[in-house]
Scaffold this motif. Structure first.
Motif, PDB file in Angstrom:
ATOM      1  N   LEU A 185       0.292  -0.870   0.083  1.00 24.73           N
ATOM      2  CA  LEU A 185      -0.355  -0.073  -0.071  1.00 24.73           C
ATOM      3  C   LEU A 185       0.993   1.232  -0.672  1.00 24.73           C
ATOM      4  CD1 LEU A 185      -2.846  -1.229   2.975  1.00 24.73           C
ATOM      5  CD2 LEU A 185      -3.200  -0.232   0.056  1.00 24.73           C
ATOM      6  N   LEU A 186       2.050   1.093   1.027  1.00 22.31           N
ATOM      7  CA  LEU A 186       2.933   2.198   0.980  1.00 22.31           C
ATOM      8  C   LEU A 186       3.573   2.483  -0.887  1.00 22.31           C
ATOM      9  CD1 LEU A 186       4.655   2.021   4.361  1.00 22.31           C
ATOM     10  CD2 LEU A 186       2.343   3.408   3.526  1.00 22.31           C
ATOM     11  N   ALA A 187       4.302   1.602  -0.997  1.00 23.33           N
ATOM     12  CA  ALA A 187       4.571   1.792  -2.560  1.00 23.33           C
ATOM     13  C   ALA A 187       3.312   2.021  -3.428  1.00 23.33           C
ATOM     14  CB  ALA A 187       4.822  -0.140  -2.924  1.00 23.33           C
ATOM     15  N   LEU A 188       2.777   1.747  -3.784  1.00 25.14           N
ATOM     16  CA  LEU A 188       0.801   2.071  -4.118  1.00 25.14           C
ATOM     17  C   LEU A 188       1.039   3.994  -4.432  1.00 25.14           C
ATOM     18  CD1 LEU A 188      -0.572   0.542  -6.659  1.00 25.14           C
ATOM     19  CD2 LEU A 188      -2.875   1.047  -4.337  1.00 25.14           C
ATOM     20  N   PHE A 189       1.451   4.549  -3.538  1.00 25.74           N
ATOM     21  CA  PHE A 189       1.667   5.789  -2.770  1.00 25.74           C
ATOM     22  C   PHE A 189       3.092   6.316  -2.977  1.00 25.74           C
ATOM     23  CE2 PHE A 189      -3.022   4.328  -1.692  1.00 25.74           C
ATOM     24  CZ  PHE A 189      -3.481   5.369  -2.273  1.00 25.74           C
ATOM     25  N   GLU A 190       3.411   5.356  -3.584  1.00 26.53           N
ATOM     26  CA  GLU A 190       4.867   5.883  -3.368  1.00 26.53           C
ATOM     27  C   GLU A 190       5.430   6.803  -2.352  1.00 26.53           C
ATOM     28  OE1 GLU A 190       5.399   8.179  -6.464  1.00 26.53           O
ATOM     29  OE2 GLU A 190       5.449   6.842  -8.130  1.00 26.53           O
ATOM     30  N   ILE A 191       5.568   6.223  -0.498  1.00 24.35           N
ATOM     31  CA  ILE A 191       5.532   6.984   0.330  1.00 24.35           C
ATOM     32  C   ILE A 191       6.342   5.669   1.466  1.00 24.35           C
ATOM     33  CG2 ILE A 191       3.757   9.273   0.257  1.00 24.35           C
ATOM     34  CD1 ILE A 191       1.424   6.518   2.162  1.00 24.35           C
ATOM     35  N   GLU A 192       6.734   5.032   0.309  1.00 24.10           N
ATOM     36  CA  GLU A 192       7.105   4.218   1.464  1.00 24.10           C
ATOM     37  C   GLU A 192       8.479   4.654   2.450  1.00 24.10           C
ATOM     38  OE1 GLU A 192       8.455   2.206  -2.225  1.00 24.10           O
ATOM     39  OE2 GLU A 192       8.591   0.185  -0.734  1.00 24.10           O
ATOM     40  N   ALA A 193       9.410   6.127   1.539  1.00 20.60           N
ATOM     41  CA  ALA A 193      10.127   6.910   2.695  1.00 20.60           C
ATOM     42  C   ALA A 193       9.492   6.872   3.841  1.00 20.60           C
ATOM     43  CB  ALA A 193      10.871   7.554   1.466  1.00 20.60           C
ATOM     44  N   THR A 194       8.273   7.175   4.296  1.00 22.89           N
ATOM     45  CA  THR A 194       7.436   7.434   5.381  1.00 22.89           C
ATOM     46  C   THR A 194       7.722   6.829   5.791  1.00 22.89           C
ATOM     47  OG1 THR A 194       5.716   7.989   4.868  1.00 22.89           O
ATOM     48  CG2 THR A 194       6.902   9.612   3.932  1.00 22.89           C
ATOM     49  N   ALA A 195       7.540   5.803   5.824  1.00 21.27           N
ATOM     50  CA  ALA A 195       7.267   3.993   6.735  1.00 21.27           C
ATOM     51  C   ALA A 195       7.816   4.425   8.338  1.00 21.27           C
ATOM     52  CB  ALA A 195       7.648   3.078   6.178  1.00 21.27           C
ATOM     53  N   GLN A 196       8.779   5.335   8.837  1.00 20.91           N
ATOM     54  CA  GLN A 196       9.201   5.056   9.767  1.00 20.91           C
ATOM     55  C   GLN A 196       8.421   6.500  10.646  1.00 20.91           C
ATOM     56  OE1 GLN A 196      13.061   3.435  10.504  1.00 20.91           O
ATOM     57  NE2 GLN A 196      12.455   2.082   9.535  1.00 20.91           N
ATOM     58  N   ARG A 197       8.138   7.350   9.347  1.00 22.60           N
ATOM     59  CA  ARG A 197       7.519   8.688  10.887  1.00 22.60           C
ATOM     60  C   ARG A 197       6.678   8.791  11.576  1.00 22.60           C
ATOM     61  NH1 ARG A 197       9.242  12.769   5.769  1.00 22.60           N
ATOM     62  NH2 ARG A 197       8.545  14.288   7.722  1.00 22.60           N
ATOM     63  N   ARG A 198       5.902   9.440  12.135  1.00 23.35           N
ATOM     64  CA  ARG A 198       5.034   9.427  12.811  1.00 23.35           C
ATOM     65  C   ARG A 198       3.811  10.129  12.181  1.00 23.35           C
ATOM     66  NH1 ARG A 198       4.482  11.829  18.206  1.00 23.35           N
ATOM     67  NH2 ARG A 198       5.478  13.886  17.598  1.00 23.35           N
ATOM     68  N   VAL A 199       3.140  10.375  11.633  1.00 24.74           N
ATOM     69  CA  VAL A 199       1.919  11.234  11.138  1.00 24.74           C
ATOM     70  C   VAL A 199       2.259  11.912  11.626  1.00 24.74           C
ATOM     71  CG1 VAL A 199      -0.526  11.251  10.878  1.00 24.74           C
ATOM     72  CG2 VAL A 199       0.599   8.685  10.527  1.00 24.74           C
ATOM     73  N   GLU A 204      -4.288   8.245   4.480  1.00 26.83           N
ATOM     74  CA  GLU A 204      -5.715   8.225   4.897  1.00 26.83           C
ATOM     75  C   GLU A 204      -6.234   7.461   3.561  1.00 26.83           C
ATOM     76  OE1 GLU A 204      -9.209   9.214   6.585  1.00 26.83           O
ATOM     77  OE2 GLU A 204      -7.347  10.823   6.597  1.00 26.83           O
ATOM     78  N   LEU A 205      -5.478   7.937   2.231  1.00 25.35           N
ATOM     79  CA  LEU A 205      -6.282   6.882   1.163  1.00 25.35           C
ATOM     80  C   LEU A 205      -5.837   5.713   1.504  1.00 25.35           C
ATOM     81  CD1 LEU A 205      -5.736   9.489  -1.498  1.00 25.35           C
ATOM     82  CD2 LEU A 205      -7.828   8.110  -1.155  1.00 25.35           C
ATOM     83  N   ALA A 206      -4.649   5.171   1.979  1.00 24.10           N
ATOM     84  CA  ALA A 206      -4.009   4.081   2.010  1.00 24.10           C
ATOM     85  C   ALA A 206      -4.728   3.292   3.340  1.00 24.10           C
ATOM     86  CB  ALA A 206      -2.959   3.885   2.030  1.00 24.10           C
ATOM     87  N   LEU A 207      -5.217   3.911   3.920  1.00 27.71           N
ATOM     88  CA  LEU A 207      -6.353   3.288   4.750  1.00 27.71           C
ATOM     89  C   LEU A 207      -7.465   2.543   4.555  1.00 27.71           C
ATOM     90  CD1 LEU A 207      -4.464   4.155   7.490  1.00 27.71           C
ATOM     91  CD2 LEU A 207      -6.769   5.303   8.917  1.00 27.71           C
ATOM     92  N   ALA A 208      -8.348   3.858   3.656  1.00 21.41           N
ATOM     93  CA  ALA A 208      -9.089   3.055   3.268  1.00 21.41           C
ATOM     94  C   ALA A 208      -9.235   1.907   2.075  1.00 21.41           C
ATOM     95  CB  ALA A 208     -10.261   4.215   2.122  1.00 21.41           C
ATOM     96  N   LEU A 209      -8.539   2.013   1.125  1.00 25.21           N
ATOM     97  CA  LEU A 209      -8.124   0.831   0.863  1.00 25.21           C
ATOM     98  C   LEU A 209      -7.603  -0.616   1.473  1.00 25.21           C
ATOM     99  CD1 LEU A 209      -6.048   2.487  -2.926  1.00 25.21           C
ATOM    100  CD2 LEU A 209      -8.512   2.055  -2.388  1.00 25.21           C
TER     101      LEU A 209
END
Ligand SMILES: Nc1ncnc2c1ncn2[C@@H]1O[C@H](COP(=O)(O)OP(=O)(O)OP(=O)(O)O)[C@@H](O)[C@H]1O
Ligand SMILES: [Mg+2]
Lengths: 260, 336, 290
Positions: free
Chosen positions: A137-151, A163-168
């Motif tokens: 899901l993170l790869a889908l939105f190209e946000i893998e790099a943020t995986a470890q950061r707090r929202v 938000e979209l990744a959660l819904a999907l």
């Protein structure tokens, strides 16, 4: 309502009313999303679009009217039951788990969907199925790099993608997106459109958007709301031609955009 | 050496993004100190056992408050219930200790379910006040029901059999301390598994944003009730342990003062990070013992001042302060 | 038949005077919770401080309780203002749990100070000679002091209402309770109003502390012991609702008095049971705003 249909509508809203005191924010709203629908809901600020999403998802209770999801009456169902039945949404103002990391946020949806959120054993980070799905899901939105950061530390636009990744992650049958592109830079907004286009064909999608380019590219049908009621509904071409819609929304919107 | 050059599988970046309570050097240190106390400071074993019991109690509260966001100012109700249950169990059923702990935990768990059904319907300040009211109500019941609890005189006169039929409780508290330490280790490992698990992640999500959790299809109240029951059971185990090693249960084991104290320990140590319970309970029990030995009322001066200053200057707890110090000493260290 | 009626009347006077004392002690806390969302655990301590100040005056200067009352109240208000300026500045800045802990700490400091100054004995203040004794009506005795208490506290509550409903200060306070942010926007100095209200709340609590020693005797742990009663009154009434607190305190006083008289064995927890029921039916309290 569904008697006689071969396949039940994915979502069917009939005669929905909602009053906040004297303010009527939804009046006699009826519409249907067939499975695989690509539907847009537009209307000026304060038209009642977010309120409608809140009514469908159960965050607000309608004053009257009925809502069916896949043929099941969910008018009075609890929020979580609606989700289990296949309803997912995103929030206009993102509503996430601020102290948790991006990966943890997405994992919450993944474990809830897989119904393993009750398991008190086996660390999340050692569950390959969870980790792989989060990564996908993170790869889908190209946000893998943020995986470890707090929202809480993310920029506004990136939060929208989470938000979209959660819904999907919920693999919904009906997906309600409340202004998913608002605040996204052009590039991300195009990327978003691409992702939406690639959603499984059978998922019914209702997208609320002010970005007309996205709406016209994505939607096959459009519903226009104004002051709590439905002003018009039709194909993209019909809505573009409708003078009334131009008056209350498109025209207004164009002036607005030019001014700003 | 060549292996090191190979990039780790991509998913490890993701796996590292999850909270994990790893067993680290500081954990090893804690347990080493725990064992060393047995050999070095044998005249303080009673105090050390007291500390161990309070750590278990604080861990149970951390699950409820730190992980689930359930604000309880009446957690002593579970500690006391566990203690009375274990005492009665020893009196009327069996003097076997391990099953006595289970009895204490179960009794507290039942109360946890019942009171959880009430307090989880509300949030925030109302929840705090409701936990306090339920605790006060049970204290009144315990004071009145003299035939079960011995009223203000306390419940005593029960005997505890040797652990596993082997290890007799001795006058110096050697057995009691080791017993307590082993139970603490079990409870700690259990908590660690719990908070690392999908369930642990779920309750943290509920703590931070309950509405969104419901919109992910999670029945929020049911999950919190499970957590609260687990927390109550562990508090009951702590109470049962206390009843077994001290041989006396007073109504103070249900009191507001105990509820307040355990909350203080937890916040002092740091909330939502299991290590906080260890540090907070140890500092609190040791300081209060020293100060109370000098003068019980003046101890309240120390405690009061300590509370105000601690919240003011280390609002996130001593463990965070220590983390920062460690981080400053070793710049490369990763945040936990 | 008539006797039952008179016995009921006597209990009613007791219950009302107890309830009104509770109201005086709690009303300050209601407002703090309403305006600042601050759960001030130390609030009951101000009633205790008032009581002990009066005790010192009565013992040292050998004056009447009613003469000591205004001085004790003034003293408590000063102490309240000083604390509001110092420790509470820190309290406001921290989290909800932090606030609870800090004010618990403050309560401990109060308890320890009182013990240092007065010892750990239980005290009640002497009833002035002119108000001792009972009125005997048809064989039923009603304490004159209790009637006096009911009258005094009712008139104080009346004054409170007058201030809130008919003065400019009251209007600004109501605005601040209703919507602190909006009040700030229209130029009301919420902090200052709050400090003044805080001090007034301390003063009213002190009145309750001084006059109520027959029901709530003075002891160092007073501040913690009666805290639960006060919290119950506030929670049942609804945060920020003075009317709610009044109804809750009166019902509490009356139910408790009758409960202890009619079912002595269960009397003590009838009230907690009632509380749980009320909060379950109306989690926001009886008279919650909004
Ligand atoms: N909880 C509420 N109480 C009272 N009125 C509300 C509430 N929520 C929304 N409203 C009102 O309902 C109307 C519709 O609001 P809504 O948020 O649904 O509009 P919208 O179409 O989503 O607008 P936007 O494009 O700005 O997001 C507005 O006039 C709003 O002020
Ligand atoms: Mg909206």
């Amino acid at each position: 309502m569904t008697v006689g249909h071969e396949i039940a509508a994915a979502l069917e809203v009939v005669g929905l009313h909602k009053n906040f005191g004297a303010l009527r924010v939804a009046r006699d709203i009826s519409f249907t999303l067939e499975p695989g629908a690509r539907h847009a809901l537009i209307g000026p600020n304060g038209a009642g679009k977010t309120t409608l999403v809140n009514l469908i998802t159960g965050v607000l209770r309608p004053t009257s009217g009925s809502i069916h999801l896949g043929g099941v009456d969910i008018t009075r169902a609890r929020l979580e039951r609606r989700v289990v039945l296949g309803l997912a949404r995103t929030f206009q103002i993102s509503s996430l788990f601020l102290p948790l990391s991006v990966a943890e946020n997405v994992a919450l949806a993944v474990t809830a969907k897989a119904k393993i959120d009750t398991q008190p054993y086996g660390p999340v980070y050692r569950r390959d199925a969870i980790v792989a799905e989060v990564q996908r899901l993170l790869a889908l939105f190209e946000i893998e790099a943020t995986a470890q950061r707090r929202v809480a530390d993310l920029a506004y636009g990136q939060r929208r993608l989470v938000e979209l990744a959660l819904a999907l992650a919920l693999k919904p049958k009906v997906l309600l997106l409340d202004e998913p592109a608002a605040g996204l830079p052009k590039r991300d907004s195009e990327r978003l459109l691409e992702i939406l286009m690639r959603l499984p064909a059978e998922v019914a999608v209702l997208v609320i958007e002010h970005d007309m380019e996205l709406v016209f590219n994505f939607a096959r049908r459009i519903t226009v709301m104004f002051e709590g009621g439905i002003l018009a509904e039709g194909s993209v071409a019909e809505i573009r031609r409708d003078p009334q819609v131009r008056d209350v929304y498109l025209g207004h919107r164009r002036d607005h955009e030019m001014a700003s | 050496m060549a292996d090191l050059a190979i990039a780790p599988p991509r998913s490890s970046v993701i796996a590292d993004a999850f909270l994990r309570h790893r067993l680290s050097w500081s954990d090893a240190l804690i347990w080493l100190v725990g064992i060393a106390v047995y050999f070095v400071a044998s005249e303080y074993l009673q105090l050390a056992t007291q500390t161990v019991i309070m750590i278990i109690f604080a861990l149970s509260l951390d699950l409820a408050i730190g992980y689930g966001g359930i604000e309880s100012l009446g957690h002593a109700v579970f500690f006391g219930t566990g203690a009375y249950a274990a005492g009665s169990y020893a009196l009327y059923v069996s003097s076997e200790p391990i099953s006595g702990l289970v009895a204490g935990g179960l009794a507290a768990a039942v109360l946890g379910i019942l009171s959880g059904l009430l307090i989880l319907r509300v949030r925030g300040l109302t929840q705090v006040i409701l936990t306090l009211a339920i605790a006060t109500m049970l204290l009144q019941v315990a004071t009145t029901a003299k035939s079960i609890t011995g009223g203000d005189d306390g419940l005593t006169g029960y005997r505890i059999a040797p652990i596993l039929g082997q290890f007799e409780f001795d006058l110096y508290g050697h057995t009691a301390y080791i017993y307590g330490l082993v139970i603490l280790a079990v409870v700690f490992l259990f908590c660690r598994v719990l908070v690392n698990s999908p369930f642990g992640l779920t309750v943290r999500g509920i703590r931070d944003n309950p509405l969104r959790m419901r919109l992910l299809g999670v029945p929020v109240t049911a999950r919190l009730l499970t957590l609260y029951t687990i927390s109550a059971a562990l508090a009951g185990v702590a109470g049962a342990l206390s009843a077994q090693v001290t041989g006396l249960i007073g109504t103070d084991s249900l009191s507001f003062l105990l509820s307040g104290n355990v909350l203080i320990m937890l916040i002092l140590g740091g909330i939502g990070r299991l290590s906080g319970a260890f540090l907070g309970a140890t500092v609190f029990v040791v300081v209060s013992d020293r100060a109370a030995a000098i003068d019980p009322f003046n101890w309240l001066f120390v405690l009061g001042a300590m509370l105000i200053l601690a919240v003011r200057f280390t609002p996130s707890g001593l463990t965070v302060v220590i983390d920062r110090l460690v981080a400053r000493l070793s710049p490369g260290a990763r945040r936990t | 038949m008539e006797n039952y009626l008179l016995a009921t009347l006597s209990l009613l006077v007791d219950g009302i005077s107890f309830g009104m004392i509770l109201f005086l002690i709690s009303c300050g806390l209601t407002v703090t919770l309403g305006v600042m969302r601050l759960l001030n655990i130390a609030h009951c301590g101000f009633a205790m401080i008032g009581g002990y100040l009066a005790l010192a005056l009565v013992n040292r200067l050998h004056i009447n309780v009613l003469a000591a009352l205004p001085i004790a109240v003034a003293g408590t208000v000063v102490i309240g203002l000083l604390l509001e300026r110092t420790v509470y500045r820190w309290v406001y800045e921290t989290t909800a749990l932090g606030q609870i802990l800090m004010t618990i700490g403050l309560t401990f400091l109060m308890v320890a100070s009182i013990n240092l100054a007065f010892g750990s004995l239980l005290y009640t203040l002497p009833v002035p000679p002119s108000l001792t004794g009972t009125w005997v009506i048809g064989g039923v005795a009603i304490s004159v002091w209790r009637i006096f208490l009911a009258l005094v506290s009712t008139s104080l509550a009346g004054m409170l209402w007058y201030v809130l409903d008919y003065t400019y200060f009251g209007a600004r306070l109501r605005a601040a309770v209703d919507n602190p942010r909006m009040a700030r926007c229209v130029g009301i100095n919420v902090r200052k109003i709050f400090a003044q209200t805080f001090a007034a709340g301390c003063g009213l609590a002190a009145v309750g502390g001084v006059l109520g020693t027959q029901m709530l005797p003075l002891e160092p742990y007073y501040a913690l012991k009666y805290l639960v009663l006060v919290l119950i009154v506030v929670a049942v009434g609804g945060f920020g609702s003075l009317k709610g607190s009044l109804v809750a305190a009166l019902s509490f006083g009356i139910i408790d008095t009758f409960g202890r008289y009619l079912v002595p064995a269960a009397g003590a927890f009838v009230i907690y049971f009632a509380l749980v029921v009320v909060l379950l039916a109306r989690p926001q309290g009886l008279f919650a705003r909004g």
